[in-house]
Design a protein around this motif. Structure first.
Motif, PDB file in Angstrom:
ATOM      1  N   ARG A 171       0.854  -1.230  -0.068  1.00 56.11           N
ATOM      2  CA  ARG A 171      -0.051  -0.069  -0.010  1.00 56.11           C
ATOM      3  C   ARG A 171       0.736   1.477  -0.026  1.00 56.11           C
ATOM      4  NH1 ARG A 171      -3.083  -3.137   3.631  1.00 56.11           N
ATOM      5  NH2 ARG A 171      -2.319  -2.251   5.544  1.00 56.11           N
ATOM      6  N   LEU A 172       1.969   1.263   0.694  1.00 59.30           N
ATOM      7  CA  LEU A 172       2.867   2.218   0.867  1.00 59.30           C
ATOM      8  C   LEU A 172       3.540   2.793  -0.496  1.00 59.30           C
ATOM      9  CD1 LEU A 172       4.664   4.653   2.285  1.00 59.30           C
ATOM     10  CD2 LEU A 172       6.232   2.862   2.962  1.00 59.30           C
ATOM     11  N   ALA A 173       3.806   1.297  -1.122  1.00 60.26           N
ATOM     12  CA  ALA A 173       4.576   1.641  -2.694  1.00 60.26           C
ATOM     13  C   ALA A 173       3.589   2.187  -3.396  1.00 60.26           C
ATOM     14  CB  ALA A 173       4.806   0.029  -2.750  1.00 60.26           C
ATOM     15  N   GLY A 174       2.176   1.673  -3.448  1.00 65.02           N
ATOM     16  CA  GLY A 174       1.208   2.462  -4.283  1.00 65.02           C
ATOM     17  C   GLY A 174       1.016   3.842  -4.056  1.00 65.02           C
ATOM     18  N   ARG A 175       0.980   4.160  -2.896  1.00 59.42           N
ATOM     19  CA  ARG A 175       0.965   5.654  -2.724  1.00 59.42           C
ATOM     20  C   ARG A 175       1.949   6.617  -3.038  1.00 59.42           C
ATOM     21  NH1 ARG A 175      -3.103   3.291  -1.647  1.00 59.42           N
ATOM     22  NH2 ARG A 175      -4.881   3.561  -0.207  1.00 59.42           N
ATOM     23  N   VAL A 176       3.054   5.784  -3.047  1.00 53.01           N
ATOM     24  CA  VAL A 176       4.296   6.660  -3.406  1.00 53.01           C
ATOM     25  C   VAL A 176       4.239   6.881  -4.711  1.00 53.01           C
ATOM     26  CG1 VAL A 176       6.705   6.474  -3.760  1.00 53.01           C
ATOM     27  CG2 VAL A 176       5.796   6.002  -1.524  1.00 53.01           C
ATOM     28  N   ALA A 177       3.918   5.617  -5.507  1.00 57.37           N
ATOM     29  CA  ALA A 177       3.849   5.622  -7.091  1.00 57.37           C
ATOM     30  C   ALA A 177       2.672   6.313  -7.400  1.00 57.37           C
ATOM     31  CB  ALA A 177       3.489   4.033  -7.542  1.00 57.37           C
ATOM     32  N   HIS A 178       1.471   6.562  -6.716  1.00 53.69           N
ATOM     33  CA  HIS A 178       0.642   7.561  -7.280  1.00 53.69           C
ATOM     34  C   HIS A 178       1.220   8.896  -7.247  1.00 53.69           C
ATOM     35  CE1 HIS A 178      -3.263  10.087  -6.094  1.00 53.69           C
ATOM     36  NE2 HIS A 178      -3.359   9.592  -7.463  1.00 53.69           N
ATOM     37  N   ALA A 179       1.784   9.399  -6.116  1.00 51.28           N
ATOM     38  CA  ALA A 179       2.327  10.659  -6.149  1.00 51.28           C
ATOM     39  C   ALA A 179       3.346  10.830  -7.165  1.00 51.28           C
ATOM     40  CB  ALA A 179       2.931  10.960  -4.685  1.00 51.28           C
ATOM     41  N   PHE A 180       4.226   9.936  -7.355  1.00 53.27           N
ATOM     42  CA  PHE A 180       5.355  10.258  -8.340  1.00 53.27           C
ATOM     43  C   PHE A 180       4.781  10.190  -9.899  1.00 53.27           C
ATOM     44  CE2 PHE A 180       8.438   9.312  -5.132  1.00 53.27           C
ATOM     45  CZ  PHE A 180       9.514  10.235  -5.643  1.00 53.27           C
ATOM     46  N   ASN A 181       3.619   9.443 -10.043  1.00 50.53           N
ATOM     47  CA  ASN A 181       3.114   9.530 -11.486  1.00 50.53           C
ATOM     48  C   ASN A 181       2.284  10.711 -11.672  1.00 50.53           C
ATOM     49  OD1 ASN A 181       3.392   7.074 -12.292  1.00 50.53           O
ATOM     50  ND2 ASN A 181       1.619   5.975 -11.283  1.00 50.53           N
ATOM     51  N   ASN A 182       1.847  11.671 -10.831  1.00 47.09           N
ATOM     52  CA  ASN A 182       1.573  12.975 -10.998  1.00 47.09           C
ATOM     53  C   ASN A 182       2.871  13.693 -11.287  1.00 47.09           C
ATOM     54  OD1 ASN A 182      -1.426  12.708 -10.743  1.00 47.09           O
ATOM     55  ND2 ASN A 182      -1.197  12.628  -8.320  1.00 47.09           N
ATOM     56  N   LEU A 183       3.812  13.609 -10.573  1.00 42.43           N
ATOM     57  CA  LEU A 183       4.693  14.359 -10.953  1.00 42.43           C
ATOM     58  C   LEU A 183       5.481  14.182 -12.347  1.00 42.43           C
ATOM     59  CD1 LEU A 183       6.617  14.274  -7.340  1.00 42.43           C
ATOM     60  CD2 LEU A 183       5.397  16.211  -8.418  1.00 42.43           C
ATOM     61  N   LEU A 184       5.558  12.969 -12.520  1.00 41.91           N
ATOM     62  CA  LEU A 184       6.311  12.487 -13.677  1.00 41.91           C
ATOM     63  C   LEU A 184       5.224  12.715 -14.981  1.00 41.91           C
ATOM     64  CD1 LEU A 184       7.297   8.850 -12.731  1.00 41.91           C
ATOM     65  CD2 LEU A 184       8.940  10.886 -13.484  1.00 41.91           C
TER      66      LEU A 184
END
Length: 537
Positions: A171-184
């Protein structure tokens, strides 16, 4: 006349008498010895802490020691004459015929069985049974077992704790990925706009292209993190796993390495699994690559598919699984194997002994995340110097479902002048980049930061909209809820969902066939998906 020597006859008679006495004494002593031996072994069986019973080849109980009877809550005499099947857990009785078949074929069997006590509670026995067939006697099975209920409960508690840790990490990895996907998405989109519109000198253009390449590599990592968290967009349709392996055979050999000998044991007429072919491909490629790393200079990798696995493997690794509902994939290598600590942490992100690059250590966590998102299970068997075996259970496809429906996307052909798009995303920078890209393509774009803002915007605008492009998860109102509200007021409204991750809120849309675009994406991809949705291709 010479008289017979009476002494010779007497001595002969005495010798015969002594022999008879010795023989009688020997037989008596032997009988006594056998009697004492039988009593000793009966005492051993009756007072043993081990669970001991015998049954015939139909499963009828012939004898049972007090320990076994006590484990079941009965008196020893209560079980004699009953079928052993009656004492098994109802959910496992269907396996009893297979057990008897194995006993007849191999003269032994071992594994784990669930038994039901007289009070209705269940116990877990680990057993090893042997068939005895003596000449002139009726064959019987001697069963030895130990009650491992408490140990199994402790192991299950440890397993659950470990699974919960992995799920929390995911779940942590998913939340981190979500935030980074917006940035990317912002980085990629802004770089594309600059490269398309601005005349740069070669050095500046090279730097922008380097930014694009780095952002693209970052997108690969975030996709892996989404897989670890079980938050990828995923299909659930019948999939032929053998066909996937056959198609991937050359790729699997390549990722395993030139020194690996790859063998494929694929069960003919294997039932379809319920899954996603692309995700299953990722599972196979990651496991083959991991096996190739494990064997080093030389070794063998065996990939096996089957509709069943041995009962001891199932009981040890997947005790909660009913074999009838799953299909099995096993990837085994003859490599160095793992110690207990490595086995315990092998599915954790970036827990790795490798130093082969930034993404090393995400392969097995990705496999774990995909398998769990598909509703399956995975386990690892390994010992140092004995190689490693990954066993995966995937659900059988219960029914053959048609390809994903596109009904929600079907409406009359769009006219060229109907190009008004409502863009909704709570990330300002993401929304700004997407709006710029769509405006450059000639669309009229209305944008809002939330569902409520979008509803208010349309209340003040008397025009019509042709497509809704919306983030899936937003504060207050989700993208799906917004679309349902708008579709009632705008018949034929098309929708394109975008998201940095997909969770249960959005899972059903994948089955309905609605359009979905995962972040990060290029602006060209966004424009293409919008064009396809508006049927202007």
């Amino acid at each position: 006349m010479q008289l017979p020597d009476l002494r010779v006859g007497l001595l002969s008679d005495l010798a015969a008498i002594e022999q008879r006495i010795a023989r009688s004494t020997s037989e008596s002593a032997r009988d006594d010895l056998l009697d004492r031996s039988e009593k000793r072994y009966r005492h051993l069986v009756e007072n043993s802490l081990g669970l001991i019973c015998t049954h015939d080849l139909d499963g009828i109980v012939l004898s049972v020691n007090p320990a076994a009877a006590n484990s079941l809550g009965y008196e020893p005499c209560d079980g004699i004459g009953r079928n052993l099947r009656d004492f098994l857990s109802p959910g496992t009785r269907h396996r009893f015929d297979h057990y008897l078949s194995r006993i007849r074929e191999r003269a032994h069997d071992s594994g784990v069985m669930r038994v039901v006590r007289k009070d209705g509670t269940e116990r877990i026995w680990m057993y090893r049974n042997i068939l005895y067939a003596e000449p002139g006697a009726r064959p019987y099975v001697l069963g030895h077992a130990i009650d491992v209920t408490e140990r199994a409960a402790a192991e299950e508690a440890v397993r659950r704790s470990h699974v919960q840790t992995l799920e929390a990490t995911g779940r942590l990895a998913g939340r981190v990925a979500h935030a980074f996907n917006n940035l990317l998405t912002v980085i990629i989109g802004s770089s594309e706009i600059l490269l398309a519109d601005q005349p740069f000198d070669p050095d500046a253009r090279a730097h922008l292209q380097a930014i694009m390449r780095a952002a693209t590599r970052g997108a690969t990592v975030t996709r892996q993190l989404l897989a670890v968290g079980g938050q990828q967009p995923i299909d659930r349709i019948p999939v032929d796993m053998n066909a996937i392996i056959t198609t991937l055979e050359a790729s699997l050999r390549r990722v395993a390495g030139p020194m690996a000998t790859c063998t494929f044991n694929l069960e003919p007429s294997l039932p379809d699994v319920e899954g996603d072919s692309k995700q299953i491909e990722q599972v196979l490629l990651h496991l083959a690559g991991n096996a190739g790393d494990a064997i080093g200079d030389e070794g063998a990798i065996t990939i096996t598919t089957s509709s069943t696995i041995s009962e001891d493997v199932r009981a040890r690794n997947h005790p909660e699984i009913d074999q009838r509902e799953y299909v099995w994939l096993t990837v085994r290598d003859t490599g160095a194997g793992m110690d207990a600590r490595t086995r315990e942490h092998v599915f954790e992100p970036y827990f790795t002994a490798k130093s082969a690059g930034f993404s090393a250590g995400l392969g097995l966590p990705v496999v774990y995340g995909i398998v769990n998102q598909l509703g399956g299970a995975i386990a690892v068997d390994s010992e140092v110097g004995q190689g490693t075996s990954f066993t995966i259970a995937l659900r059988r496809a219960s029914t053959i479902r048609a390809a994903r429906s596109t009904e929600s996307l079907q409406s009359p052909t769009e006219k060229k002048d109907r190009r008004t798009i409502l863009l909704v995303d709570d990330e300002d920078d993401v929304r700004s980049v997407m709006k710029s890209a769509l405006c450059q393509k000639g669309y009229t774009v209305l944008d809002a930061a939330s569902g409520a803002d979008a509803m208010q915007l349309l209340a003040d605008d008397s025009g019509t909209i042709d497509m809704l492009v919306t983030d899936v998860l937003m504060p207050g109102m989700s993208g799906r809820e917004l679309y349902e509200h708008l579709a009632r007021r705008h018949p034929g409204l098309r929708v394109l969902y975008v998201s940095g991750y997909a969770d249960d809120v959005f899972a059903h849309e994948q089955e309905w066939g609605t359009a979905f675009l995962p972040k990060p994406f290029s602006l060209d991809t966004l424009a293409q998906r919008v064009r396809d949705g508006l049927n202007n291709a």
